[in-house]
Design an enzyme around this catalytic site. Sequence first.
Site, PDB file in Angstrom:
ATOM      1  CG  ASP A 298     -20.240   9.215 -39.500  1.00 37.98           C
ATOM      2  OD1 ASP A 298     -21.125   9.940 -39.250  1.00 37.98           O
ATOM      3  OD2 ASP A 298     -19.917   8.136 -39.697  1.00 37.98           O
TER       4      ASP A 298
ATOM      5  CD  GLU B  21     -22.966  11.685 -35.978  1.00 35.17           C
ATOM      6  OE1 GLU B  21     -23.930  11.516 -35.402  1.00 35.17           O
ATOM      7  OE2 GLU B  21     -21.992  10.793 -36.309  1.00 35.17           O
TER       8      GLU B  21
END
Length: 625
Positions: A323, A366
């Site tokens: 993330d 991401e």
Amino acid sequence: MDLYEFYSGRCFDAYNELGAHVVKENVGKSRRKAVTGVDFVTYAPNAESVTVTGEFNSWGETAMERCYDGSFFKCFVPGAKAGQMYKYKIYQRDGYCVDHCDPYGFGMELRPAFASIIRDMDEYTFGDARWMRTRNECKGGPLNVYEMHMGSWHCKPVYDENGKQLTPEEVIETDRVAEGWYTYREIAPMLVEYLKEQGYNYVEFMPLSEHPCDESWGYQNTGFFSPTARYGTADDLKFLIDTLHKNGIGAIMDYVPVHFALDGYGLAKYDGTNLYEHPTDDVGYSEWGSKNFIHSKGEVQTFLKSAANYWLTEYHFDGLRMDAISRIIYWMGDESRGVNDRAVEFIKGLNQGLKDRHPSCILCAEDSTDYKGTTKEVGYGGLGFDYKWDMGWMNDTLNFFRTLPFCRGDQYHKLTFSMMYFYNERYMLPLSHDEVVHGKATIAQKMAGSYEEKFPNAKALYAYMYAHPGKKLNFMGNEIAQLREWDEKREQDWDILKYPNHDSFNRFIKDLNKLYLKEPALSGWDDDPHGFDWILCGKEQDVVYIFQRVIEENKIVVVMNLSGNTYRDYHFRYGEGNSMKVLMNTDWNKYGGNTKDTVKSIKGVCGDFGFDLPALSVMYLKPVD
């Protein structure tokens, strides 16, 4: 433990020494293993002293002795065993004493409690050897990922004192959400059946490491080595992954190497100082109200590298989706503040180390930046990820489909632009949880037009997505055209499948998924420019696109009419053939459209093909001769 590796950030298995480890000895003639106690080890270099308190000493205090170079504290507690709770009492040099969970603990209590729990990590025996031998990164084949949040996929019914089932709203109002959670073991057979039925070959779980706040969805952790107690124990999670693998389904987990929760019992000021976080607030706090890791410290790198390796090694996860990588690349994710060189070196070392240990694992970034080399191998100057989420494709595509059909001529090249840069990286096309929350509207809601008009638009969007090069990721609820934004406190609106529009849409998604898994042209040459050719991409006023996907002799022609007009006897040239098989038409009756399902081929003359193009439709065609 090799202290040089620990302090230099080269260590990937510090969890084998730090944390709580069950000690066993051979007993009797049978030489069976019997638990004699537990070793506790924690790293707290600036603490005045540390004790361990738990169920094994009636929550009294057992002193821990300094060990190794004096920065670690260790003790052995006879009689302690798996399943018991414990905490560390950190006596700070300023005179304060703070109770902490174990940074390397393998289990924790359910929030708001925070005691760590001793786990025997050798108890569970996996039966997925065949899967582990044959898995790969799917670079030459289909990767169709179903992203899900464990607690809100399906929920158990919750009843009041009179036996009446509570509505989702009543469950939330009475704060009984936790009663609806399925355990890892309970959800395993349900999930396998569903993924097979729907046509997904991988599942991605939003973070399953322990976190104190449901609303953070697991992205603000306190237990980086602890599977969340919301759904069971370490062995329960192993059972879930094992079950998926035995049924041919891979599992990816979200991993958060950028920041951690502020809660005082966690990593924040663990030994009374900024041990894991930046010492200054300008880069110490994230935009999410959490603490940023200081990636320049070797012991922090070791912590994060060991945690990543732990999930792949101990639980057999097949990959990690990392993330907020933009916050690793640039200071605070802001390109104008420059590249964070030490953090970039950390992520390179992390990815290379994971690939050295798990060559077949899948590493996804991401990353919303245009930083070059995200998916290039570390040895060639890249960050070492296998795939990067294509956020540009996602934004352009959704903006196009938000536009009313009669205005799409001006937006035409939002759908051609991605192929201008696509081979710079290896991409995954995401329609993720981030696109269906916080006032953003669901994917189906985003579609232009009335309720009835949203469905052909959504079918066309997904047909375009699955024909476009790149791996696929779809968040739960998207496959049933859910019209309520995702809420982590309530399950998906499965009852909407009783309505024809939603039922036929889900039937379409299932067929599309299975076609994607079956047809090698749709995935085999994702990263090869020879795998994609435009046949027609300049009909701005028609809003018609035609392209083909190719792998060797296998070809699929994709015809898209994304206007609001139906075109009669629309012509295009393709080769010298006379016939094409219709693999899929989003306008077929069975998907809620107006074209007969029996229309399974189109005819041409020496490569000149003419046929009707329904409004807002996509066809997959396979050349026959």
